[in-house]
Design an enzyme around this catalytic site. Structure first.
Site, PDB file in Angstrom:
ATOM      1  N   CYS A 409      39.884  46.170  33.463  1.00  0.00           N
ATOM      2  CA  CYS A 409      40.352  45.405  34.621  1.00  0.00           C
ATOM      3  C   CYS A 409      41.854  45.185  34.612  1.00  0.00           C
ATOM      4  O   CYS A 409      42.498  45.206  35.674  1.00  0.00           O
ATOM      5  CB  CYS A 409      39.613  44.073  34.689  1.00  0.00           C
ATOM      6  SG  CYS A 409      39.807  43.046  33.206  1.00  0.00           S
ATOM      7  N   HIS A 453      38.445  38.743  32.638  1.00  0.00           N
ATOM      8  CA  HIS A 453      38.762  39.609  33.778  1.00  0.00           C
ATOM      9  C   HIS A 453      40.200  39.367  34.223  1.00  0.00           C
ATOM     10  O   HIS A 453      40.807  38.331  33.920  1.00  0.00           O
ATOM     11  CB  HIS A 453      37.797  39.298  34.935  1.00  0.00           C
ATOM     12  CG  HIS A 453      37.779  40.329  36.009  1.00  0.00           C
ATOM     13  ND1 HIS A 453      37.575  41.666  35.765  1.00  0.00           N
ATOM     14  CD2 HIS A 453      37.937  40.208  37.361  1.00  0.00           C
ATOM     15  CE1 HIS A 453      37.594  42.336  36.904  1.00  0.00           C
ATOM     16  NE2 HIS A 453      37.821  41.467  37.892  1.00  0.00           N
ATOM     17  N   ASP A 469      40.689  42.278  44.187  1.00  0.00           N
ATOM     18  CA  ASP A 469      40.197  42.759  42.897  1.00  0.00           C
ATOM     19  C   ASP A 469      40.046  44.273  42.950  1.00  0.00           C
ATOM     20  O   ASP A 469      39.023  44.797  43.395  1.00  0.00           O
ATOM     21  CB  ASP A 469      38.859  42.103  42.561  1.00  0.00           C
ATOM     22  CG  ASP A 469      38.468  42.318  41.105  1.00  0.00           C
ATOM     23  OD1 ASP A 469      39.117  43.137  40.433  1.00  0.00           O
ATOM     24  OD2 ASP A 469      37.513  41.657  40.644  1.00  0.00           O
TER      25      ASP A 469
END
Length: 658
Positions: A409, A453, A469
């Site tokens: 991520c 994350h 995201d």
């Protein structure tokens, strides 16, 4: 008599039992002290039992002095003098071993027992788990039994009697303990502050990242925090737990900007939710509230304009904080500081990265369209979401976007922010956690380190800061499911938890883990973290709303005295119950004799009663002799057995004098 008993020499069983209980009491401290200090107690005990086994002959004084000096040097050399708990416990454990060396009389045993109680109390300075509490109760029962044994005139140890009396005493104290725990007035702050040390916490998320740092953290299944919601739990796409906002980058590392001004809170968009976060020890001051955070009613927490929530001191123990969040917050005007930071770029950006950003800028007339074009780029190109991406060298963003295309991520979030800044869109990286698994036993969410994350936020003129995201464009399963993390091979795609295992034993093992997790949270909530607000909540549920302030102290004192008196009376009744039954049966026997015409005065003893009763009822002489003989044995002998008392009462009931 009592003084003589205290000075009475120890028996060998008492010496061995005392030594064994002290060693067992100190076992959990072996993880809190250096190996040498931990081994000192069993070593000193072994020396006493092997070299000076006779209780009346302790270790010689010269040996004691030499060992005392050696023990003090060991504690000063091995223990951390800046960490008060460790130094104090090390000294206590070593002194307990020295006491075993000099034990000679029962007075020494009393001192050793109280040292054992003190060692057990110090365990709670390091741990407060349910398992440890059970262990402390078990060991307390053992030391209580040792006190019972020390007050016996005989040297042998009647194990059944000692255990039964110790268990009765410990069990009888539990109601008083619970009453005082519930009613004793709670303060908003502690009476004292313990230096817990910097190494007490479990390493969690840091306030800076580089490509690969979060993927390393995500390979841990340790619990980061737990969340209890007052209402319904938000769906997985809304479970973004906001941590730190990273503005500054040199192309490799991303860091916070320290001068973010404080905030008094944010105006919500949508229905606000109320919840409580129970943080595990992390050694960091950061909290991870649900995005978007509105504020917290707890004093001592700091909320800045970047939406970062933190404590004054690093979190070294499990703690619970209430908070409020909303699906969105009202936009405000972009500040000059945010504009400058949101467009900051490193100097070594490659030409092809700049060309890619220019292409994305050209695909959209508005900033929102540019964002969508960048997400399509990540979705349509051959990017792979993996926990172990290849090592990136001189220019991580360029190598990731055009060469390896394998990342976690933080790779997608940081590269996306660089592209947005090149496209003249203010943006920033946010790190925290995403997701969380619901505990079916307790109904709370469990967020693990594997849920760590990173995502991006971009500034859109009509909406303010908007969460984007890019990981969801590559691996949308990441938002709905937690990571399995079963394949850590370099470049291997991440797999996800898509449902429960169909195997019976796998489901059973998982349910046991959920049960343990729920027990830990409730133990912290209602025992370790039982503060004044939770005390008032519990009292309201019990219908005791009027108990507050000094009334709590009065209620605790009166309740403890009443419970103590009831316990004492029940104990006395139980102690005399056997003799009372015998006496009542004997009075019934006398009444039966009086009905047959026999005159019995209050001063008539059992032997005189036997003589006149046999003359009055010669046909029942055998029964009379048996009843009187049993009565004398039960009344004036040792503690009567239950079967003997029952037999006596039954014989009296059947007796008839004709």
């Amino acid at each position: 008599m009592k003084d003589l008993l205290i000075l009475k020499p120890l028996s060998r069983p008492l010496l061995w039992l005392t030594a064994a209980l002290l060693v067992l009491a100190a076992i959990p401290h072996w993880w809190n002290m250096s190996p040498l200090v931990s081994a000192s107690l069993p070593l000193l005990v072994a020396m006493r039992l092997l070299l000076w086994p006779a209780p009346e002959k302790p270790a010689p004084r010269p040996v004691m002095l030499a060992l005392l000096l050696a023990s003090l040097v060991l504690v000063l050399y091995q223990a951390d003098l800046t960490e008060g708990r460790q130094f104090g416990v090390a000294l206590l454990v070593v002194m307990a071993g020295m006491k075993v060396l000099e034990m000679k009389t029962r007075r020494d045993l009393y001192v050793s027992v109280f040292l054992g109680y003190f060692i057990l109390i110090t365990l709670f300075l390091f741990y407060q788990s349910p398992l440890l509490t059970f262990y402390v109760l078990l060991m307390s029962t053992g030391f209580t039994g040792l006190l019972v044994a020390a007050n016996q005139t005989r040297d042998s140890l009647p194990w059944k009697l000692l255990l039964s009396k110790a268990l009765v005493m410990v069990l009888a104290s539990i109601p008083v303990m619970i009453l005082l725990f519930v009613l004793f007035p709670r303060l908003d702050g502690p009476l004292w502050t313990l230096n817990l040390g910097s190494g007490s916490g479990v390493t969690g998320m840091s306030d800076n990242i580089r490509m690969g740092s979060i993927s390393n953290l995500s390979q841990s299944t340790e619990v980061a925090f737990r969340v209890r919601f007052k209402g319904e739990i938000p769906p997985p796409p809304q479970r973004y737990w906001r941590g730190m906002v990273l503005w500054l980058t040199d192309g490799r590392n991303w860091e916070r900007e320290e001068s973010s001004p404080p905030s008094r809170g944010f105006a919500p968009l949508g229905q606000a939710v109320e919840y409580e976060i129970t943080m595990e020890p992390s050694g960091q001051p950061w909290l991870f509230p649900l995005d978007h955070i509105l504020g917290s009613p707890v004093t001592g927490l700091s909320l800045n304009q970047d939406g970062e929530l933190s404590t004054i001191k690093p979190i070294h123990t499990r703690k619970t904080y209430p908070a409020f969040s909303a699906p969105g917050i009202r936009p405000r005007k972009l500040q000059v500081r945010e504009w400058q930071l949101g467009l900051q770029l490193p100097e070594d950006i490659t030409p092809r990265t700049r060309r890619l950003a220019a292409q994305l800028r050209g695909q959209g007339a508005t900033d929102r369209e540019v964002v969508q074009a960048a997400l399509r780029f990540y979705n349509q190109e051959a990017f792979i979401y993996t926990l172990q991406p290849p090592l990136l060298k001189n220019n991580p963003v360029d190598e990731f976007l055009f060469s390896t295309r394998k990342g976690f991520c933080e790779h997608y979030a940081t590269s996306f922010v660089v592209l947005m800044r090149l496209a003249d869109i203010p943006s920033r990286v946010v790190i925290g956690y995403q997701g969380g698994e619901r505990n079916p036993m307790g109904g709370h969410l469990v967020v693990r380190q594997s849920d760590a994350h990173a995502w991006a936020e971009v500034w859109l003129e009509d909406q303010g800061w908007v969460r984007v995201d890019p990981t969801a464009a590559v691996a949308p399963e990441r938002i709905e499911h937690s990571i399995t993390a079963s394949d850590y091979a370099t470049g291997a795609p991440v797999t996800f938890h898509l449902g429960d295992s169909p195997e019976f034993f796998a489901r059973m093992a998982k349910n046991m883990k959920w049960l343990r997790d729920n027990l830990q949270l409730n133990w912290h909530y209602w025992v370790v973290g039982f503060n004044s607000s939770r005390q008032q909540t519990l009292l309201q549920k019990l219908g005791l709303d009027d108990l507050y302030g000094y009334r709590l102290g009065v209620a605790a004192a009166l309740g403890a005295m009443i419970l103590g008196a009831v316990t004492f009376l029940l104990g006395m009744r139980r102690r005399s119950h056997g003799k009372d039954r015998v006496h009542q049966a004997y009075l019934r026997f006398q009444r039966k004799l009086r009905k047959s015409g026999l005159e019995i005065s209050p001063t008539t003893g059992p032997r005189d009663l036997l003589k006149i009763a046999v003359r009055r009822c010669p046909q029942q002489s055998a029964d009379i002799q048996a009843i009187v003989g049993q009565y004398m044995a039960l009344r004036y002998g040792k503690k009567p057995r239950k079967d003997m008392v029952s037999s006596f009462c039954k014989r009296v009931r059947k007796f008839r004098c004709s």
